[in-house]
Scaffold this motif. Sequence first.
Motif, PDB file in Angstrom:
ATOM      1  N   LEU A   1      99.613  18.683  89.123  1.00 32.04           N
ATOM      2  CA  LEU A   1      98.208  19.073  89.016  1.00 32.04           C
ATOM      3  C   LEU A   1      97.305  17.863  89.203  1.00 32.04           C
ATOM      4  O   LEU A   1      96.276  17.954  89.850  1.00 32.04           O
ATOM      5  N   ALA A   2      97.698  16.748  88.633  1.00 32.23           N
ATOM      6  CA  ALA A   2      96.885  15.547  88.768  1.00 32.23           C
ATOM      7  C   ALA A   2      96.826  15.070  90.217  1.00 32.23           C
ATOM      8  O   ALA A   2      95.789  14.606  90.685  1.00 32.23           O
ATOM      9  N   MET A   3      97.939  15.201  90.933  1.00 31.02           N
ATOM     10  CA  MET A   3      97.972  14.750  92.319  1.00 31.02           C
ATOM     11  C   MET A   3      97.229  15.703  93.241  1.00 31.02           C
ATOM     12  O   MET A   3      96.828  15.318  94.332  1.00 31.02           O
ATOM     13  N   ALA A   4      97.021  16.953  92.801  1.00 32.44           N
ATOM     14  CA  ALA A   4      96.407  17.954  93.655  1.00 32.44           C
ATOM     15  C   ALA A   4      94.881  17.905  93.609  1.00 32.44           C
ATOM     16  O   ALA A   4      94.230  18.801  94.091  1.00 32.44           O
ATOM     17  N   GLN A   5      94.320  16.851  93.042  1.00 30.84           N
ATOM     18  CA  GLN A   5      92.873  16.765  92.950  1.00 30.84           C
ATOM     19  C   GLN A   5      92.412  15.357  93.298  1.00 30.84           C
ATOM     20  O   GLN A   5      93.124  14.395  93.095  1.00 30.84           O
ATOM     21  N   SER A   6      91.210  15.258  93.808  1.00 35.73           N
ATOM     22  CA  SER A   6      90.670  13.937  94.111  1.00 35.73           C
ATOM     23  C   SER A   6      90.151  13.301  92.825  1.00 35.73           C
ATOM     24  O   SER A   6      89.836  13.990  91.848  1.00 35.73           O
ATOM     25  N   ALA A   7      90.054  11.991  92.841  1.00 38.07           N
ATOM     26  CA  ALA A   7      89.543  11.272  91.671  1.00 38.07           C
ATOM     27  C   ALA A   7      88.098  11.669  91.387  1.00 38.07           C
ATOM     28  O   ALA A   7      87.702  11.787  90.226  1.00 38.07           O
ATOM     29  N   ALA A   8      87.315  11.897  92.430  1.00 37.55           N
ATOM     30  CA  ALA A   8      85.918  12.275  92.243  1.00 37.55           C
ATOM     31  C   ALA A   8      85.805  13.645  91.594  1.00 37.55           C
ATOM     32  O   ALA A   8      84.997  13.845  90.679  1.00 37.55           O
ATOM     33  N   ALA A   9      86.618  14.598  92.043  1.00 37.44           N
ATOM     34  CA  ALA A   9      86.579  15.940  91.459  1.00 37.44           C
ATOM     35  C   ALA A   9      87.007  15.886  89.997  1.00 37.44           C
ATOM     36  O   ALA A   9      86.399  16.524  89.135  1.00 37.44           O
ATOM     37  N   LYS A  10      88.052  15.118  89.713  1.00 43.31           N
ATOM     38  CA  LYS A  10      88.531  15.004  88.337  1.00 43.31           C
ATOM     39  C   LYS A  10      87.452  14.393  87.454  1.00 43.31           C
ATOM     40  O   LYS A  10      87.197  14.891  86.353  1.00 43.31           O
ATOM     41  N   ALA A  11      86.803  13.332  87.905  1.00 39.28           N
ATOM     42  CA  ALA A  11      85.758  12.684  87.107  1.00 39.28           C
ATOM     43  C   ALA A  11      84.589  13.638  86.868  1.00 39.28           C
ATOM     44  O   ALA A  11      84.054  13.711  85.750  1.00 39.28           O
ATOM     45  N   THR A  12      84.205  14.378  87.896  1.00 42.01           N
ATOM     46  CA  THR A  12      83.107  15.335  87.770  1.00 42.01           C
ATOM     47  C   THR A  12      83.448  16.411  86.753  1.00 42.01           C
ATOM     48  O   THR A  12      82.648  16.749  85.872  1.00 42.01           O
ATOM     49  N   VAL A  13      84.652  16.967  86.856  1.00 43.60           N
ATOM     50  CA  VAL A  13      85.066  18.035  85.944  1.00 43.60           C
ATOM     51  C   VAL A  13      85.268  17.502  84.534  1.00 43.60           C
ATOM     52  O   VAL A  13      84.878  18.157  83.562  1.00 43.60           O
ATOM     53  N   ASP A  14      85.851  16.331  84.386  1.00 38.16           N
ATOM     54  CA  ASP A  14      86.049  15.769  83.048  1.00 38.16           C
ATOM     55  C   ASP A  14      84.706  15.586  82.341  1.00 38.16           C
ATOM     56  O   ASP A  14      84.570  15.911  81.157  1.00 38.16           O
ATOM     57  N   ALA A  15      83.703  15.087  83.052  1.00 41.96           N
ATOM     58  CA  ALA A  15      82.368  14.918  82.464  1.00 41.96           C
ATOM     59  C   ALA A  15      81.768  16.269  82.095  1.00 41.96           C
ATOM     60  O   ALA A  15      81.136  16.416  81.039  1.00 41.96           O
TER      61      ALA A  15
END
Length: 118
Positions: free
Chosen positions: A22-36
């Motif tokens: 799951l972590a590899m299936a997302q970009s760092a930018a998308a993850k940061a946006t969603v985490d915030a």
Amino acid sequence: MIRKTMTVLALGLAMSAAGAGLAMAQSAAAKATVDAAKTAGTVGEQADGYLGIVSGGDAALRAAVTEINTGRAAAYKDIAAKTGATPEAAGQATAKQLYARLAPGQYWKPLDGGWIKK
């Protein structure tokens, strides 16, 4: 009964490995946006294994949620193919792990209900 137990066991083992997938299936930018957004209470985890918009959110946030959910869908299909479970079962099994990692104050949506704050 034995087959069901073996399927559940295999699904559990696959779910442990799914976190990396799951972590590899997302970009760092998308993850940061969603985490915030999760911290802000705009995005939450759902019992089906996907993210959902709790309230508000702009186009960039919706795109990030869609990107991550698309990656999750692919991971659930892969897990299902390997374990003999359905993608829905894989998503729900992953959701249980995701719920356990939610911080207090973040949102969760059960399969048959509305958003609740953890």
